[in-house]
Design a protein around this motif. Structure first.
Motif, PDB file in Angstrom:
ATOM      1  N   PRO A  79      62.305 -39.208-106.660  1.00 24.95           N
ATOM      2  CA  PRO A  79      63.474 -38.449-107.127  1.00 24.95           C
ATOM      3  C   PRO A  79      63.468 -37.039-106.558  1.00 24.95           C
ATOM      4  O   PRO A  79      62.419 -36.392-106.470  1.00 24.95           O
ATOM      5  CB  PRO A  79      63.297 -38.449-108.650  1.00 24.95           C
ATOM      6  N   SER A  80      64.635 -36.560-106.154  1.00 26.70           N
ATOM      7  CA  SER A  80      64.732 -35.281-105.449  1.00 26.70           C
ATOM      8  C   SER A  80      64.053 -34.129-106.178  1.00 26.70           C
ATOM      9  O   SER A  80      63.391 -33.292-105.558  1.00 26.70           O
ATOM     10  CB  SER A  80      66.205 -34.929-105.202  1.00 26.70           C
ATOM     11  N   ALA A  81      64.188 -34.088-107.490  1.00 24.86           N
ATOM     12  CA  ALA A  81      63.615 -32.986-108.257  1.00 24.86           C
ATOM     13  C   ALA A  81      62.097 -32.972-108.199  1.00 24.86           C
ATOM     14  O   ALA A  81      61.467 -31.947-108.512  1.00 24.86           O
ATOM     15  CB  ALA A  81      64.077 -33.066-109.715  1.00 24.86           C
ATOM     16  N   MET A  82      61.499 -34.083-107.788  1.00 28.01           N
ATOM     17  CA  MET A  82      60.042 -34.212-107.754  1.00 28.01           C
ATOM     18  C   MET A  82      59.485 -34.133-106.337  1.00 28.01           C
ATOM     19  O   MET A  82      58.273 -34.266-106.138  1.00 28.01           O
ATOM     20  CB  MET A  82      59.607 -35.541-108.381  1.00 28.01           C
ATOM     21  N   ALA A  83      60.337 -33.937-105.332  1.00 30.87           N
ATOM     22  CA  ALA A  83      59.890 -34.012-103.942  1.00 30.87           C
ATOM     23  C   ALA A  83      58.835 -32.965-103.613  1.00 30.87           C
ATOM     24  O   ALA A  83      57.818 -33.261-102.977  1.00 30.87           O
ATOM     25  CB  ALA A  83      61.079 -33.899-103.002  1.00 30.87           C
ATOM     26  N   ASP A  84      59.048 -31.729-104.028  1.00 31.17           N
ATOM     27  CA  ASP A  84      58.067 -30.684-103.722  1.00 31.17           C
ATOM     28  C   ASP A  84      56.730 -30.962-104.399  1.00 31.17           C
ATOM     29  O   ASP A  84      55.659 -30.717-103.810  1.00 31.17           O
ATOM     30  CB  ASP A  84      58.606 -29.325-104.157  1.00 31.17           C
ATOM     31  N   GLY A  90      49.696 -33.724-100.820  1.00 33.16           N
ATOM     32  CA  GLY A  90      49.166 -34.043 -99.495  1.00 33.16           C
ATOM     33  C   GLY A  90      49.987 -35.022 -98.704  1.00 33.16           C
ATOM     34  O   GLY A  90      49.662 -35.304 -97.542  1.00 33.16           O
ATOM     35  N   LEU A  91      51.055 -35.545 -99.264  1.00 34.98           N
ATOM     36  CA  LEU A  91      51.935 -36.455 -98.531  1.00 34.98           C
ATOM     37  C   LEU A  91      52.847 -35.632 -97.623  1.00 34.98           C
ATOM     38  O   LEU A  91      53.442 -34.649 -98.049  1.00 34.98           O
ATOM     39  CB  LEU A  91      52.764 -37.283 -99.511  1.00 34.98           C
ATOM     40  N   THR A  92      52.968 -36.043 -96.371  1.00 36.00           N
ATOM     41  CA  THR A  92      53.675 -35.226 -95.384  1.00 36.00           C
ATOM     42  C   THR A  92      55.046 -35.768 -95.007  1.00 36.00           C
ATOM     43  O   THR A  92      55.746 -35.157 -94.197  1.00 36.00           O
ATOM     44  CB  THR A  92      52.827 -35.090 -94.109  1.00 36.00           C
ATOM     45  N   ASN A  93      55.432 -36.918 -95.558  1.00 32.89           N
ATOM     46  CA  ASN A  93      56.720 -37.523 -95.208  1.00 32.89           C
ATOM     47  C   ASN A  93      57.433 -37.960 -96.487  1.00 32.89           C
ATOM     48  O   ASN A  93      57.728 -39.128 -96.686  1.00 32.89           O
ATOM     49  CB  ASN A  93      56.505 -38.711 -94.266  1.00 32.89           C
ATOM     50  N   VAL A  94      57.681 -36.986 -97.360  1.00 33.17           N
ATOM     51  CA  VAL A  94      58.336 -37.252 -98.637  1.00 33.17           C
ATOM     52  C   VAL A  94      59.844 -37.083 -98.481  1.00 33.17           C
ATOM     53  O   VAL A  94      60.314 -36.078 -97.945  1.00 33.17           O
ATOM     54  CB  VAL A  94      57.806 -36.302 -99.732  1.00 33.17           C
ATOM     55  N   ILE A  95      60.590 -38.066 -98.978  1.00 33.83           N
ATOM     56  CA  ILE A  95      62.053 -38.015 -98.931  1.00 33.83           C
ATOM     57  C   ILE A  95      62.572 -37.962-100.365  1.00 33.83           C
ATOM     58  O   ILE A  95      62.257 -38.838-101.177  1.00 33.83           O
ATOM     59  CB  ILE A  95      62.640 -39.243 -98.211  1.00 33.83           C
ATOM     60  N   GLY A  96      63.336 -36.940-100.683  1.00 36.87           N
ATOM     61  CA  GLY A  96      63.923 -36.814-101.996  1.00 36.87           C
ATOM     62  C   GLY A  96      65.164 -37.687-102.127  1.00 36.87           C
ATOM     63  O   GLY A  96      65.998 -37.728-101.218  1.00 36.87           O
ATOM     64  N   ALA A  97      65.286 -38.382-103.247  1.00 34.29           N
ATOM     65  CA  ALA A  97      66.400 -39.307-103.465  1.00 34.29           C
ATOM     66  C   ALA A  97      67.185 -38.892-104.699  1.00 34.29           C
ATOM     67  O   ALA A  97      66.611 -38.696-105.775  1.00 34.29           O
ATOM     68  CB  ALA A  97      65.877 -40.733-103.636  1.00 34.29           C
ATOM     69  N   ASP A  98      68.487 -38.746-104.537  1.00 36.48           N
ATOM     70  CA  ASP A  98      69.374 -38.498-105.664  1.00 36.48           C
ATOM     71  C   ASP A  98      69.882 -39.830-106.218  1.00 36.48           C
ATOM     72  O   ASP A  98      70.015 -40.813-105.473  1.00 36.48           O
ATOM     73  CB  ASP A  98      70.562 -37.644-105.242  1.00 36.48           C
TER      74      ASP A  98
END
Length: 247
Positions: A79-84, A90-98
């Protein structure tokens, strides 16, 4: 589409040459008494190309295990609010989803983030995965909500619904106990699966954790699922490692 149940609430979907994991974990936090059943390394179940995460509770999000098994650069959708917060692990390819956003995962496999409601007020999303003319939905550790009908109308019908069934009641330090379940009970899971027009209900999120009074699982889950589902939906209870083929 082949779907394998992992430990606790995790599943692995393989279709069109793409493997997708949802909520894969290898541990249960000590404050919940740890796991009552074996928890296996993620590689036990095979390769993965993408990871989808419903929310960042420790029993659904295990960044160390993901990195150890597949590397820090595997695509991880949260979820986008949790991406940061996910990137900070340590994950380097995180995609936030609305909620309502769709993604092409490769080889004709598509995913969409859908509404879900967390039992303690944290951000959560359900995930639907579609491939090869088949569609599955995983709802994290949702409790009962009013989005079921809208999800069914816009994204259904589903070949399989993966829903929590342990109706856990929490008693956490610093919080006034409610005595109410923070995720679906067996009867609620059957009702949700029926509304979602799911071909089958595959229960998740049960059996591994029971640590009263901190985390108390509802009793007689299998019997209650059988009683509630008669004439409504096919219940398929899979053990960790077991699979079901859709289509």
């Amino acid at each position: 589409m082949n779907i394998q149940r992992l430990s606790w609430a995790g599943i692995r979907i393989e279709a069109g040459g793409t493997a997708v994991l949802i909520d894969p974990v290898t541990r249960i936090p000590d404050r919940f008494g740890g796991a009552r059943e074996p928890m296996h390394p993620l590689r036990t179940y095979g390769e993965a190309d993408v990871v989808l995460v419903t929310h960042l509770h420790e029993d659904h999000f295990d960044p160390d295990a993901i990195i150890e098994a597949f590397g820090a650069d595997i695509p991880v959708y949260v979820p986008s609010a949790m991406a940061d917060s996910a990137r900070a692990k340590g994950l380097t390819n995180v995609i936030g989803a609305d909620v309502g956003e769709s993604f092409a995962l490769g080889n004709g496999v598509k995913a969409a983030a859908l509404p879900s409601v967390d039992g303690v007020g944290d951000v959560q999303a359900a995930w639907t995965v579609e491939a090869c003319g088949r569609r599955a939905i995983h709802c994290g550790d949702t409790l009962w909500h009013g989005y079921w009908w809208g999800i069914a109308a816009q994204y259904g019908p589903f070949d399989a619904a993966f829903l929590p069934v342990n109706g856990a009641v929490l008693q956490l330090p610093g919080r006034l106990p409610s005595g109410q379940p923070i995720c679906l009970t067996p009867e609620q899971a059957v009702a949700a699966a029926a509304i979602l027009t799911a071909g089958m209900l595959v229960p998740i999120h049960y059996g591994t954790v029971h640590y009263p009074p901190v985390y108390t699982e509802t009793p007689d889950i299998a019997a209650r699922l059988a009683a509630a589902s008669e004439g409504k939906v096919d219940v398929r209870m899979l053990k960790a490692g077991e699979s079901v083929a859709l289509g």
